[in-house]
Design an enzyme around this catalytic site. Sequence first.
Site, short mmCIF file in Angstrom:
data_model
loop_
_atom_site.label_atom_id
_atom_site.label_comp_id
_atom_site.label_asym_id
_atom_site.label_seq_id
_atom_site.Cartn_x
_atom_site.Cartn_y
_atom_site.Cartn_z
N HIS A 1 1.01 -1.55 -0.28
CA HIS A 1 -0.04 0.37 -0.20
C HIS A 1 0.33 0.83 -0.45
O HIS A 1 0.11 2.37 0.06
CB HIS A 1 -0.79 0.15 1.13
N ASP B 1 0.47 -7.94 1.70
CA ASP B 1 0.52 -5.78 1.40
C ASP B 1 2.24 -6.57 1.41
O ASP B 1 2.72 -4.91 1.93
CB ASP B 1 -0.36 -5.66 2.31
N SER C 1 4.83 3.25 7.41
CA SER C 1 3.98 1.73 6.93
C SER C 1 5.40 1.48 6.26
O SER C 1 6.02 1.53 5.53
CB SER C 1 2.88 1.58 5.87
#
Lengths: 525, 493
Positions: free
Chosen positions: A114, A144, A234
């Site tokens: 992402h 992911d 992230s």
Amino acid sequence: MTKLAITMLLASGTLAFGQTTKPSTKPSTQPADFEEAAEEAREGVADAAVTGGGGVFVEATPQRVVDVTQKVFPAVVRLDVAQEVYRQGKRTFQRGTGSGVIFSPEGYILTNYHVAGRAAEIKITLANKERVNARLIGDDHWTDLAVVQLDMDEIREKGIEFPYAELGESGSLIYGQDVIAIGTPFGLARTLTMGVVSNTERTFYPTEQDIDGYETGNFSNWIQMDTPIAPGNSGGPLVDLSSKVVGINTRGFPGQNLNFAIPMETARRVKDAILNTVEFEDDGTIKTRGKVIRADLGMTLKPLQDLEDFYDIDVNEGVLISSVDNGSPAKEAGVRVSDILLELNGQPTNVRFPEQLAAARRMVAQLPIGEIVKAKLLRDGEELELEMPVVRLESRIGEERELKQWGASVRDVTRVYANQRRLNDDSGVVITSTRSGFAADKAEMQNGDVIRSINGQPATDLETFMALYDKSVEEKQEQVLLQIQRGRGLSRALLRIEYDDDAEEEVDALKEAVEAEAENPLDAE
Amino acid sequence: MKNPTIASAAALVCLATFGCAPENQVNVNVTKEAEVVSVAPAATMDARSIASIQDRAIASMVIVEFTFDFERGREKLRGLGTVIDDQGTTMVSLELLSPFFPNEQIVDFKYIMVDRATGIETELDAVFSGRDERYGVAFVRPAEGVELDVPPLTFVDDVVEPGELVVSVSRMGKPAMYQPYVQVSRVMANVRGPVPQTLVSSSGLGMIGSPVFNTDGVAVGFVNSSDDHAPFMDIGNGEAMRSAFQDAPRQFHPAGDFLPALENPPTPESPIRMSNLGVAALSGLLDKEIAKFYDLEGTPTVVIGDVIDGFPAAEAGVQSGDMVIAVDGAKIPQGDTPEEAPEIFQRSLMRRSVGEEVTLTVIRDTPDGVERLDVPVTLGERPQQENAVEREYFEDLGFTVREVVFADLYNLKADPDTTGVVVSFIRPQSAAQTGTLGFNDLITDINQLPVESIEQFTQVYKALREETPEEDIVLTVRRGVDTEIVRIEPPRE
């Protein structure tokens, strides 16, 4: 406190729960005590019904924390990414910031899908604050994760040196173990936070997760930790106190200290698969991106969760089949909802709790594509065996394209999508966005409409469709008749097109604007 | 809790899930009624002629009562009906006995006769005769052995033109002892469309069910529908009455359109058989450019979205995407907008009989270009509807199931030979609701036994509840495109 935690607490003689420890008068880790503690920890784990890891872990001391900063910090990078996204009929770039960790001298970086998936442009800020371009090597939305590579030509030209981190193991993580998260929360690069492992097998069952509609989170459980992380973290590494990367920080509830990382076990598998499948041209440019290839049989599995009595099977045996996709190998072979899958390709299954689901799904994903496998099922108290061919796992999201002159973006109708919407077949493309004032919008087309033919010519797949579209644009057709499926019914839409040669220039100008903004290194989210 | 205004049977049935408890607490002064005068045709509308129309009308108007007996309790509902023949056959609006009401749940039909002087009510037993959805009406008749001494009213197909006066006769509610009243208004327009309506000026008309008369005292229509008003008398604290006056209905259904229904009313033994073509997802040709493209400008067109397998249209070779432009050689009647074409088309086919052959003229895209074809289709019978099937309410776990009908399987895109039962009611705070059983779920298995019929399901369910009352009931259900496993835990005593 679990029995395990108490054991560790007593053995080590210190309170090592998430806070930095003061040097105590008693040495905190005597080899003999440590071994004993480790031994009991292993036994403690064996007693527990669910595994939480076991074995030796390195606890935090101020010195070790500093060691981590020296070893791993420099390998953590900030990524500024322009991801391809289709909005309002246009292919545009969505800017985002995230973190990543360099794990090889060839400049490969691990991060989240992402953050960098579908990236058109990536700019890396290294720990020494140098800015370098990077390219997407491969990605996997199912877990992911993404692998990105520094522009090594640029690195050589600029004479930059970079360190890389060592990838560790997540299988031996213990609840309560100290861990460190490094990344770029809210755009503040090179931030370190510290905490403990809160859980080693977090699952979000039964909620389905997705990233922009892409399926995710099915094939592994999460490491949950209380190291504060925030948007921007992230893709950054979760590190243990021996300076090894044990996870990739991925999501959290900001301000709640409930945070989640992808375990290195999973990340390693995915990164290996991506690096093994990427193809390069002779001149070093990417021919095809790396990806993870998984298998599928078309069954949705669910934990039995004390329905064992009801189905009359032993505890710790089998997994419940809660749905079977239309047209899938399992459906064709005769598998039925509420069958219990006992064994697949000779391997027994055991999904009593949601935490065990990922492992079972992985087992299916690792089957040999193209071969026939046997499934042993329990139905109405009787065992039966069914054979079925293994097919490739496909996402419900197909490739997307922009139809500039019509003011719409479309996506390939995949087998999975067609099954889910119960379309007659997987031919055609589905509208994902329209641009106000343009032909598709004026013809009142909507997201979800499936275009099946252009001017009477069937558009069986994305390629055929694009060929027909391109031809129509070349001929500057001012009226195009489409056959569309909306809901249950087939109908028509007539597009009236005004040809706009300025559209191309517009997009280029947009790209330039994006680049100009990205030049500013102090740009925080 | 504020009492809900029940605007229609649909709303009533929906609210049934949560319970409706209208209360009647209005005190209204009773006024004197008008004297009876002889009926004479009137050239003008003076008070006497209006009064005579009222008297003539009221003699044929009756109050019909029935009980809606459903899971949440019993609800008595009353509405206005008109007697149309010597046997006492009574016509009511389809809104009063809407197809939304499951047939099993509308019971205890009665005529309520109100003594004008004293207000004392007498009940006479009645029976439900059936619905005629083709014309928007339903019928009730006296029970065997009951004599309804009420003169019939004859409706005549006599179109009233804009500017003419019309008189509508109605009854007030119980608080006013069902006192008759009249409304006089002027015709504004006769509107065409799927259901022809005559619009009147703002003084309005009586409540749903009220007959409408022209200046000669001839019954030329009745108030058959309203978006703002309930067909029920005595609902919601006198609100129905207030709104009937302040905001009276302003359209009525002209007799010409529903007279055929009165010639052959259904009976419980011989209900109306509804014809069926077997198509769905109909739309009008809304895009003028597409109409131009196919040379269909100005032609009412119906685009057939889906031709259903196994039904007459499919058998006759009609294809999804076909555009119908004529039926038996005649163009589809013009509505006011292209959107009305599908409804007009469907309504006209509804009035054809099962087994009749109709020829549809369609425009079709073929690989060889656009073709115009005449397709003869033999109409079949409409599959059984939801309201006509059996239900079973399981009070212990709080849910009702009914037999599955074709529409369920079509909507779920399930195989047409799927068997099961459909959830038609879930009691709030019941074990079924906690177990996440959903409204409209199609139950295909109960405790791993495939469901074959409602009788078998009921048998298996009752046996399980008796023999193992503490064990969960595990159901396999189809919900949308997914199949789910639902566990219902019986409440612990």
